[in-house]
Design a protein around this motif. Structure first.
Motif, short mmCIF file in Angstrom:
data_model
loop_
_atom_site.label_atom_id
_atom_site.label_comp_id
_atom_site.label_asym_id
_atom_site.label_seq_id
_atom_site.Cartn_x
_atom_site.Cartn_y
_atom_site.Cartn_z
N TYR A 32 1.18 3.60 8.75
CA TYR A 32 1.31 2.15 8.58
C TYR A 32 0.63 1.40 9.72
O TYR A 32 0.43 1.93 10.81
CB TYR A 32 2.78 1.77 8.49
N SER A 33 0.34 0.14 9.44
CA SER A 33 -0.31 -0.73 10.42
C SER A 33 0.61 -0.94 11.63
O SER A 33 1.81 -1.19 11.49
CB SER A 33 -0.64 -2.08 9.78
N ASP A 34 0.01 -0.86 12.82
CA ASP A 34 0.78 -1.10 14.05
C ASP A 34 1.19 -2.55 14.20
O ASP A 34 2.11 -2.87 14.95
CB ASP A 34 -0.06 -0.70 15.27
N TRP A 35 0.52 -3.45 13.51
CA TRP A 35 0.77 -4.88 13.63
C TRP A 35 1.80 -5.39 12.63
O TRP A 35 2.19 -6.55 12.69
CB TRP A 35 -0.54 -5.65 13.46
N ASP A 36 2.22 -4.56 11.73
CA ASP A 36 3.17 -4.98 10.69
C ASP A 36 4.53 -4.37 11.00
O ASP A 36 4.69 -3.16 11.04
CB ASP A 36 2.67 -4.51 9.32
N ASN A 42 7.72 -2.60 2.52
CA ASN A 42 6.84 -3.77 2.44
C ASN A 42 5.70 -3.73 3.44
O ASN A 42 4.99 -4.71 3.60
CB ASN A 42 7.65 -5.05 2.69
N ARG A 43 5.51 -2.65 4.08
CA ARG A 43 4.56 -2.57 5.19
C ARG A 43 3.14 -2.28 4.71
O ARG A 43 2.93 -1.56 3.74
CB ARG A 43 5.02 -1.45 6.12
N ASP A 44 2.16 -2.85 5.42
CA ASP A 44 0.75 -2.57 5.14
C ASP A 44 0.39 -1.19 5.68
O ASP A 44 0.87 -0.79 6.74
CB ASP A 44 -0.15 -3.60 5.82
N LEU A 45 -0.48 -0.51 4.96
CA LEU A 45 -0.96 0.79 5.44
C LEU A 45 -2.01 0.57 6.52
O LEU A 45 -2.66 -0.47 6.61
CB LEU A 45 -1.56 1.58 4.28
N ASP A 46 -2.17 1.58 7.35
CA ASP A 46 -3.14 1.54 8.43
C ASP A 46 -4.56 1.41 7.87
O ASP A 46 -4.91 2.08 6.88
CB ASP A 46 -3.02 2.83 9.26
N ASP A 47 -5.36 0.56 8.47
CA ASP A 47 -6.73 0.33 7.99
C ASP A 47 -7.57 1.60 7.99
O ASP A 47 -8.36 1.84 7.08
CB ASP A 47 -7.43 -0.74 8.84
N ASN A 48 -7.41 2.44 9.02
CA ASN A 48 -8.18 3.69 9.08
C ASN A 48 -7.76 4.64 7.96
O ASN A 48 -8.60 5.34 7.40
CB ASN A 48 -8.00 4.36 10.44
N GLY A 88 7.04 2.70 -0.07
CA GLY A 88 6.23 1.71 0.64
C GLY A 88 4.76 1.80 0.30
O GLY A 88 4.08 0.79 0.12
N MET A 89 4.26 3.02 0.19
CA MET A 89 2.85 3.20 -0.17
C MET A 89 2.59 2.72 -1.59
O MET A 89 1.59 2.05 -1.85
CB MET A 89 2.45 4.67 -0.02
N ARG A 90 3.49 3.06 -2.50
CA ARG A 90 3.33 2.60 -3.89
C ARG A 90 3.37 1.07 -3.94
O ARG A 90 2.57 0.47 -4.66
CB ARG A 90 4.43 3.18 -4.77
N ASN A 91 4.28 0.46 -3.20
CA ASN A 91 4.35 -1.00 -3.16
C ASN A 91 3.06 -1.60 -2.61
O ASN A 91 2.57 -2.62 -3.11
CB ASN A 91 5.54 -1.48 -2.34
N TYR A 92 2.50 -0.97 -1.58
CA TYR A 92 1.25 -1.45 -1.00
C TYR A 92 0.12 -1.38 -2.03
O TYR A 92 -0.65 -2.33 -2.19
CB TYR A 92 0.88 -0.64 0.25
N PHE A 93 0.02 -0.24 -2.73
CA PHE A 93 -1.04 -0.08 -3.73
C PHE A 93 -0.86 -1.08 -4.87
O PHE A 93 -1.84 -1.67 -5.35
CB PHE A 93 -1.08 1.35 -4.26
N LEU A 94 0.39 -1.30 -5.31
CA LEU A 94 0.65 -2.28 -6.37
C LEU A 94 0.32 -3.70 -5.91
O LEU A 94 -0.23 -4.50 -6.68
CB LEU A 94 2.11 -2.21 -6.83
#
Length: 190
Positions: A32-36, A42-48, A88-94
């Protein structure tokens, strides 16, 4: 890429007709993103991580499924955190799918707007040329309307062939991720 070449890069699961994308993490939070600082669901996944998944998915033809296998180092299995992480990953993709579908709808609305404005400008150009062909100022104005109309048509075609296709490709990727099987494996680092 041919399947034999892909099998050299990725493991292949014949039962599910899927390629396995390996992701090594030291902790569940590394995905997950360090900034979220939101909860897992509900968390954003890491950009990398997203960039890596996109690159892997682009190499694997769409006719094959994906299994995203997270290797967690030096941590015992925690089923609750694992389930929350998968949710969380499924929610991010949705969320990304909804965002992209709204973007696609916006592109279609823009295309309709460009088309209508282009038609109106070309009609003005035609009418001004037909009615006032003796006036140099109105002839220049009519040419301006004509150029503007064709520019609007160009924008419409650019939106259709380039912007819309780019968004459609992203929709296919995130739909693929949302339908991918997500697994966790645990091992000790040597």
């Amino acid at each position: 890429m041919k399947i034999k070449e892909l099998e050299k890069i990725y493991s292949y699961d014949k039962k599910s007709n899927s390629f396995i994308i390996p992701v090594q993490l030291e902790d569940y939070l590394d995905a997950y993103s360090d900034w979220d600082f939101s909860p897992f669901i509900n968390r954003d996944l890491d950009d990398n991580l997203i960039e890596y998944l996109n690159e892997c998915s682009e190499e694997i033809p769409l006719k094959y499924g994906l299994i995203i296998n997270f290797y967690i180092l030096n941590i015992k299995q925690n089923k609750i955190r694992e389930d929350r992480s998968i949710l969380g990953m499924r929610n991010y993709f949705l969320y990304q799918l909804r965002r992209l579908k709204n973007q696609q709808l916006s592109i279609i609305k823009d295309m309709i707007t460009y088309f209508i404005i282009g038609i109106i400008l070309l009609i003005f150009s035609y009418n001004i040329n037909g009615l006032f062909s003796n006036s140099i100022v109105l002839t220049i104005l009519a040419e301006g309307f004509s150029i503007g109309g064709w520019v609007m048509f160009w924008e419409m075609f650019e939106s259709w062939f380039f912007r819309r296709n780019s968004v459609r490709k992203s929709i296919k990727q995130y739909d693929r991720f949302e339908n991918a099987k997500i697994t966790y494996s645990y091992k000790k680092e040597l």
